[in-house]
Design a protein around this motif. Structure first.
Motif, PDB file in Angstrom:
ATOM      1  N   VAL A  22      -4.597  -5.623  -3.825  1.00  0.00           N
ATOM      2  CA  VAL A  22      -5.019  -5.245  -5.173  1.00  0.00           C
ATOM      3  C   VAL A  22      -3.805  -5.028  -6.062  1.00  0.00           C
ATOM      4  O   VAL A  22      -3.772  -5.457  -7.235  1.00  0.00           O
ATOM      5  CB  VAL A  22      -5.899  -3.982  -5.113  1.00  0.00           C
ATOM      6  N   GLU A  23      -2.781  -4.370  -5.517  1.00  0.00           N
ATOM      7  CA  GLU A  23      -1.564  -4.121  -6.300  1.00  0.00           C
ATOM      8  C   GLU A  23      -0.879  -5.442  -6.664  1.00  0.00           C
ATOM      9  O   GLU A  23      -0.423  -5.634  -7.796  1.00  0.00           O
ATOM     10  CB  GLU A  23      -0.610  -3.222  -5.517  1.00  0.00           C
TER      11      GLU A  23
ATOM     12  N   ARG B 104     -12.311   4.455   0.273  1.00  0.00           N
ATOM     13  CA  ARG B 104     -11.958   5.083  -1.002  1.00  0.00           C
ATOM     14  C   ARG B 104     -11.707   4.028  -2.067  1.00  0.00           C
ATOM     15  O   ARG B 104     -11.778   4.293  -3.262  1.00  0.00           O
ATOM     16  CB  ARG B 104     -10.693   5.933  -0.825  1.00  0.00           C
ATOM     17  N   THR B 105     -11.368   2.832  -1.613  1.00  0.00           N
ATOM     18  CA  THR B 105     -11.215   1.686  -2.516  1.00  0.00           C
ATOM     19  C   THR B 105     -12.127   0.567  -2.033  1.00  0.00           C
ATOM     20  O   THR B 105     -12.633   0.611  -0.912  1.00  0.00           O
ATOM     21  CB  THR B 105      -9.751   1.198  -2.540  1.00  0.00           C
ATOM     22  N   GLY B 106     -12.322  -0.455  -2.862  1.00  0.00           N
ATOM     23  CA  GLY B 106     -13.222  -1.540  -2.512  1.00  0.00           C
ATOM     24  C   GLY B 106     -12.619  -2.518  -1.526  1.00  0.00           C
ATOM     25  O   GLY B 106     -11.418  -2.463  -1.229  1.00  0.00           O
TER      26      GLY B 106
ATOM     27  N   HIS C 279       0.856  -1.188   0.000  1.00  0.00           N
ATOM     28  CA  HIS C 279       0.000   0.000   0.000  1.00  0.00           C
ATOM     29  C   HIS C 279       0.890   1.236   0.000  1.00  0.00           C
ATOM     30  O   HIS C 279       1.756   1.394   0.856  1.00  0.00           O
ATOM     31  CB  HIS C 279      -0.894  -0.015   1.229  1.00  0.00           C
TER      32      HIS C 279
ATOM     33  N   GLN D 181     -16.009  -0.893   2.260  1.00  0.00           N
ATOM     34  CA  GLN D 181     -15.887  -0.012   1.116  1.00  0.00           C
ATOM     35  C   GLN D 181     -15.461   1.360   1.604  1.00  0.00           C
ATOM     36  O   GLN D 181     -16.206   2.066   2.276  1.00  0.00           O
ATOM     37  CB  GLN D 181     -17.225   0.103   0.369  1.00  0.00           C
TER      38      GLN D 181
ATOM     39  N   GLY E 173      -6.016   6.338  -0.382  1.00  0.00           N
ATOM     40  CA  GLY E 173      -6.671   6.554  -1.663  1.00  0.00           C
ATOM     41  C   GLY E 173      -6.070   5.764  -2.807  1.00  0.00           C
ATOM     42  O   GLY E 173      -6.648   5.704  -3.895  1.00  0.00           O
ATOM     43  N   ARG E 174      -4.902   5.142  -2.570  1.00  0.00           N
ATOM     44  CA  ARG E 174      -4.259   4.349  -3.613  1.00  0.00           C
ATOM     45  C   ARG E 174      -4.574   2.869  -3.389  1.00  0.00           C
ATOM     46  O   ARG E 174      -5.058   2.490  -2.324  1.00  0.00           O
ATOM     47  CB  ARG E 174      -2.748   4.618  -3.614  1.00  0.00           C
ATOM     48  N   PRO E 175      -4.338   2.023  -4.375  1.00  0.00           N
ATOM     49  CA  PRO E 175      -4.710   0.609  -4.231  1.00  0.00           C
ATOM     50  C   PRO E 175      -4.084  -0.029  -2.999  1.00  0.00           C
ATOM     51  O   PRO E 175      -2.938   0.265  -2.646  1.00  0.00           O
ATOM     52  CB  PRO E 175      -4.166  -0.028  -5.512  1.00  0.00           C
ATOM     53  N   HIS E 176      -4.856  -0.907  -2.369  1.00  0.00           N
ATOM     54  CA  HIS E 176      -4.326  -1.631  -1.226  1.00  0.00           C
ATOM     55  C   HIS E 176      -3.314  -2.669  -1.712  1.00  0.00           C
ATOM     56  O   HIS E 176      -3.234  -2.989  -2.896  1.00  0.00           O
ATOM     57  CB  HIS E 176      -5.456  -2.284  -0.447  1.00  0.00           C
TER      58      HIS E 176
ATOM     59  N   CYS F 135     -10.778  -5.538   0.034  1.00  0.00           N
ATOM     60  CA  CYS F 135      -9.731  -6.428  -0.474  1.00  0.00           C
ATOM     61  C   CYS F 135     -10.190  -7.882  -0.469  1.00  0.00           C
ATOM     62  O   CYS F 135      -9.767  -8.678  -1.310  1.00  0.00           O
ATOM     63  CB  CYS F 135      -8.465  -6.281   0.362  1.00  0.00           C
TER      64      CYS F 135
END
Length: 497
Positions: free
Chosen positions: A48-49, A75-77, A38, A73, A42-45, A79
């Protein structure tokens, strides 16, 4: 999991109000197919990355992640949902998520038929994420008091000189420590006397922390160094102070004043929490540190101790906090000891780590991949040596990935916080060493003494890490001593760089 912990550490100081998290994806055949961490709110967890790197190779595979996958849920969905969509068959995580808003991912995954294992290398992952975990479990920012001082606890000579009590290695380490925190805090005395800058120097990269200065009466000079454009500054004043003239992006925060005329620190920390601050580095001065101690607001201490003595007339590193008896003093739990040049750096904690871990005794049952005979899951030379930090932002010692990660050297004795039970020659333990120079003291071969102390053989230390009952836990150590970091302020009383 250790790779995931190392990945998480690469984002220290840049993710608040989120935790640092690392993730490794193994394919169905056990090969490494993706990894990620991470990088910021606000950026991908991390999951997800890592899944984006793995692609279809993740299907039927295993996700290894340092923190329980989230189930909410934001800022991102969630994990957990991303892992299910990718077809992950097994999830291994280290630390349960203490944030009730985000927790529940493990249960959701199990309900969907995914095999889930928790607690793997939990202590190592907790140490790497200690600042955030402490903050979430306390409901306020994790507060670390950092100071540089002499062997007799002095921060400046009687004439006020303090440059330099500690050496360049300590000062560089102190800036790395600063980079790992969200905010750095100083009192009004330090502000007036030292005119500190509180930015990042000495080649330390990273995001400069929010600079927070206490100025109850609103008297800060518009030309103060903390008001340059290197980083944002929050000037904290009383409710009725005149409005300071602040240039640029700096702000004024008004908080109540207590009956004794001081700014209300619990209210300040609550306001900082609302701004997304999860860790505060207290750098000065002696009275502000004493106020935090007296109010139970201190979580950790990082002390850089120089081999210098100045005597009673010199300025102390800590002011009076009302301890009139020995029992009223603040008893700290030992964490890490590291040598920096001629100085010694000490990391100590005021309580057990959140979640029940202690700095000196990890969860033996959490380490499912532990080597035989290695209660902490570490089996190599990283386990007991005073090696240096693994990276400029990391303050980790002994090869661990977290900034303040871990215990002295992973003692084997049952008493949390004891300096005992280590077997490496480089070990800094005070007792229970089994290295060549300690033969006859730790892991003694004398049968009568072994029976008396509970030792069962020449390669084992006593159950409590003691060489023998008479000697206790306070033996002198024969190895090199760790070193402290120096200050950059003129008033050593405040330890500000």
């Amino acid at each position: 999991m250790r790779r995931a912990v190392a990945l998480a550490a690469s984002a220290l100081g840049r993710t608040s109000p989120n935790p640092v998290v690392g993730c490794v994806i193994l394919g169905a055949d056990g090969s490494l197919v993706g990894e990620g961490f991470h990088r910021g709110a606000g950026r991908p967890h991390a999951e997800v990355e890592a899944l984006a790197v793995a692609g279809e190779r993740a299907r039927g595979g295993t996700a290894v992640v340092t923190l329980e996958p989230c189930a909410h849920q934001g800022r991102t969905g969630p994990c957990a949902d991303a892992l299910l969509r990718a077809g992950i068959a097994r999830v291994v995580y280290a630390v349960p998520d203490p944030d009730q808003t985000a927790a529940g991912g493990a249960r959701r995954l199990r309900d969907a038929g995914v095999e889930v294992t928790g607690g793997v290398l939990r202590a190592e992952a907790e140490h790497g994420n200690e600042l955030w975990l402490t903050a979430v479990r306390r409901g306020r920012p994790c507060v670390t008091w950092k100071f540089g001082g002499t062997l007799d606890g002095r921060a400046a000579a009687p004439d006020g000189t303090s440059r330099w009590i500690t050496g360049p290695e300590s000062r560089q380490d102190a800036h790395a420590l600063r980079a790992a925190h969200d905010a750095v805090l100083v009192g009004s005395g330090t502000l007036r006397t030292d005119d500190p800058h509180l930015g990042l120097r000495h080649g330390v990269a990273g995001t400069p922390p929010l600079r927070v200065v206490l100025d109850r009466d609103g008297t800060v000079s518009p030309y103060a160094r903390v008001l340059d454009d290197a980083a944002p500054t929050l000037v904290v004043t009383g409710p009725h102070a005149p409005e300071p003239a602040l240039p640029g992006r700096h702000e004024v925060l008004r908080v109540p004043v207590t009956d004794d005329g001081a700014l209300d620190l619990p209210v300040l920390f609550d306001r900082l929490w609302g701004r997304g601050v999860r860790s505060v580095l207290l750098e000065g001065g002696a009275r502000l540190a004493a106020s935090c101690v007296a109010q139970g607001l201190l979580d950790r201490v990082v002390a850089y101790v120089a081999p210098v003595v100045l005597g009673a007339a010199a300025r102390p590193v800590l002011g009076d906090f009302g301890a009139s008896t020995l029992l009223a003093g603040l008893r700290l739990r030992p964490g890490e000891v590291t040598r920096l040049g001629d100085d010694v750096r000490l990391l100590l904690r005021t309580r057990e780590l959140p979640g029940g871990t202690t700095p000196a005794l990890e969860h033996p049952n959490d380490h499912t991949d532990a080597e035989p005979g290695c209660p902490t899951g570490r089996a190599g030379p990283e386990s007991g040596s005073f090696t240096g930090p693994t990276g400029p932002e990391s303050g980790s010692f002994a090869g661990r990935a977290g900034p303040e990660s871990g215990s002295f050297t992973g003692p084997a004795g049952p008493e949390p916080g004891s300096f005992a039970g280590r077997t490496g020659v480089e070990s800094a333990s005070f007792t229970g060493r089994a290295g060549p120079e300690r033969a006859g003291e730790a892991g003694r071969t004398d049968p009568e003494r072994a029976r008396r102390d509970g030792c069962t053989g020449p390669e084992r230390t006593c159950p409590q890490g003691r060489a023998d009952p008479e000697r206790g836990r306070g033996e002198r150590r024969t190895g090199p001593v760790p070193e402290p970091v120096g200050e950059e302020g003129r008033a050593a009383e405040r330890g500000v760089a």
